[in-house]
Design an enzyme around this catalytic site. Structure first.
Site, short mmCIF file in Angstrom:
data_model
loop_
_atom_site.label_atom_id
_atom_site.label_comp_id
_atom_site.label_asym_id
_atom_site.label_seq_id
_atom_site.Cartn_x
_atom_site.Cartn_y
_atom_site.Cartn_z
N LYS A 1 0.84 -1.21 0.00
CA LYS A 1 0.00 0.00 0.00
C LYS A 1 0.87 1.26 0.00
CE LYS A 1 -4.27 -1.74 2.02
NZ LYS A 1 -5.29 -1.56 3.04
N LYS B 1 -4.79 -10.65 -6.08
CA LYS B 1 -6.02 -10.93 -5.31
C LYS B 1 -7.11 -9.90 -5.63
CE LYS B 1 -5.56 -8.36 -1.18
NZ LYS B 1 -5.70 -8.01 0.12
N LYS C 1 -10.50 -4.29 -2.90
CA LYS C 1 -11.29 -3.06 -2.98
C LYS C 1 -10.46 -1.92 -3.55
CE LYS C 1 -13.46 -4.07 1.37
NZ LYS C 1 -13.06 -3.86 2.76
P1 TYM Z 1 -10.27 -6.27 4.67
O1 TYM Z 1 -11.33 -5.27 5.00
O2 TYM Z 1 -9.28 -5.94 3.63
O3 TYM Z 1 -10.92 -7.65 4.29
C1 TYM Z 1 -11.92 -8.24 5.11
C2 TYM Z 1 -11.81 -9.76 5.09
O4 TYM Z 1 -11.90 -10.22 3.74
C3 TYM Z 1 -10.77 -11.05 3.43
N1 TYM Z 1 -10.41 -10.84 2.02
C4 TYM Z 1 -10.29 -11.84 1.14
N2 TYM Z 1 -10.45 -13.17 1.25
C5 TYM Z 1 -10.27 -13.91 0.14
N3 TYM Z 1 -9.94 -13.39 -1.06
C6 TYM Z 1 -9.77 -12.07 -1.23
N4 TYM Z 1 -9.46 -11.56 -2.42
C7 TYM Z 1 -9.95 -11.22 -0.09
N5 TYM Z 1 -9.86 -9.88 0.10
C8 TYM Z 1 -10.15 -9.67 1.40
C9 TYM Z 1 -9.68 -10.56 4.36
O5 TYM Z 1 -8.69 -11.55 4.56
C10 TYM Z 1 -10.45 -10.25 5.62
O6 TYM Z 1 -10.66 -11.42 6.39
N6 TYM Z 1 -7.15 -5.76 8.52
C11 TYM Z 1 -8.39 -6.33 8.08
C12 TYM Z 1 -9.57 -5.90 8.88
C13 TYM Z 1 -9.45 -6.09 10.37
C14 TYM Z 1 -9.61 -7.30 11.07
C15 TYM Z 1 -9.46 -6.96 12.43
C16 TYM Z 1 -9.84 -8.61 10.66
C17 TYM Z 1 -9.22 -5.09 11.27
N7 TYM Z 1 -9.25 -5.63 12.52
C18 TYM Z 1 -9.54 -7.94 13.43
C19 TYM Z 1 -9.92 -9.58 11.67
C20 TYM Z 1 -9.78 -9.25 13.01
C21 TYM Z 1 -8.64 -5.92 6.64
O7 TYM Z 1 -8.16 -4.92 6.17
O8 TYM Z 1 -9.50 -6.71 6.00
#
Ligand code: TYM
Length: 340
Positions: free
Chosen positions: A113, A200, A203
């Protein structure tokens, strides 16, 4: 023995997509029966990159509504907004003070990022995995269901809990924090972009056609799948490293049709792209239809969503403040400051 705890969250940045659903939220739904589940909309994470205030507010509500539309039941799970429970920011600070800078500098997501943002990188973007550790550790979570891309952040949360808090301020008999385990299911843990099977689905990809959003209308889903990258070979197959798009799209079909990998592979082994793509499009549209219908009815009743989030906030704050007090006491802070 008490019911094992689960915590997870999604950032309210833009629309949720198939990766978020298949990699994370879908698995949360199954865990509700057997675990004490906490699901937060992690809005404090969404401001680590430049944001629009009105959009953040709308996305926070729509992400919460999508949790419910995907099958998160507020009678079984605690659904809340991270910024409404101030213990997240407070524990985040305490963990900041014990986390070595170089642990954060080696985070792959930060490097990716930061590269995209050039000189404008905020301290928050670097620090974000510490806040994520706080999110998890506040709830004494046993399990954290996430997609593959969050694995490194989960390892960091474990290291902070074990090496920086428990070993310094606790004892083997009385650890201060529970050390959580990641839960990454093989199927759906890494949904790839429609325009590049080696990247992957994300967003932050500027190309809208690279992802299917959970709220995309059927015509748009069909159009995106029609345009998805293919290869010149006939027949769909898994695990051919020369054919990442085939692996990804067949994987989506296997999951969303409910057929499973083996049956999907044999059904589509002799199929050309021209036949497979309309089949996949129909499958995705049908899989998302009930989610989209429920979403519309949830958004039509904003007062009910407010009620769910207020109840979730109160329950989450009670648990989080108890942990925060425990950590603060172990570190030598005077007692009695946290409110629930
Ligand atoms: P975020 O918002 O990017 O994504 C949310 C969840 O979706 C999963 N994910 C995917 N899984 C499979 N294929 C993909 N292409 C894909 N893109 C996203 C992510 O692995 C995630 O599980 N840091 C985290 C948010 C967060 C969080 C937490 C998660 C903040 N605090 C505490 C768990 C526990 C994030 O940016 O996810």
């Amino acid at each position: 023995m008490s019911t094992p705890r689960v915590l997870s969250g999604v950032q309210p940045t833009g629309s949720l997509h198939l990766g978020n659903w298949l990699g994370a939220i879908r698995n949360w739904v199954d865990l509700q029966q057997s675990h004490d589940t906490f699901f937060c909309v992690v809005d404090l994470h969404a401001v680590t990159v430049p944001h629009d205030p009105a959009q953040l507010a709308a996305d926070t509500r729509s992400t919460a509504a999508l949790y419910l539309a995907c099958g998160i039941d507020p009678n079984q799970s605690t659904v809340f907004v991270q910024s409404q429970v101030s213990a997240h920011a407070e524990l985040g600070w305490l963990l900041n003070c014990v986390t070595p800078l170089n642990w954060l500098e080696r985070m792959i997501q930060f490097k990716e990022k930061a590269l995209k943002q050039g000189d404008n990188v905020s301290v928050g973007l670097l620090d974000y995995p510490v806040l994520m550790a706080a999110d998890i550790l506040l709830y004494d979570a046993d399990l954290v269901p996430v997609g593959e891309d969050q694995k490194q952040h989960l390892e960091l949360a474990r290291d902070i809990a074990q090496q920086r808090i428990n070993s310094r301020f606790g004892s083997d008999e009385q650890p201060v924090l529970k050390v959580p385990k990641p839960m990454i299911l093989k199927d759906g843990a890494r949904v790839m972009s429609l325009t590049d099977g080696t990247a992957k689905m994300s967003k932050s990809d500027p190309n809208e056609s690279s992802r299917i959003n959970l709220l995309d209308p059927p015509e748009l889903i069909t159009k995106k799948i029609k345009r998805a990258k293919t290869d010149p070979q006939m027949g769909l197959e898994f695990d051919n490293s020369e054919r990442p798009e085939a692996d990804n799209l067949l994987g989506l079909y296997a999951l969303l049709s409910g057929a499973g990998r083996e049956a999907a592979a044999s059904e589509c082994a002799g199929m050309g792209w021209g036949k497979f793509k309309p089949l996949l499009a129909e499958t995705v549209v049908e899989a998302l239809r009930p989610v989209q219908e429920r979403y519309q009815s949830i958004q039509a009743d904003p007062a009910e969503l407010d009620r769910v989030l207020a109840a979730g906030r109160d329950r989450a704050a009670t648990v989080a403040n108890t942990t925060l007090e425990r950590v603060k006491a172990s570190m030598g802070f005077l007692p009695g400051t946290a409110r629930s």
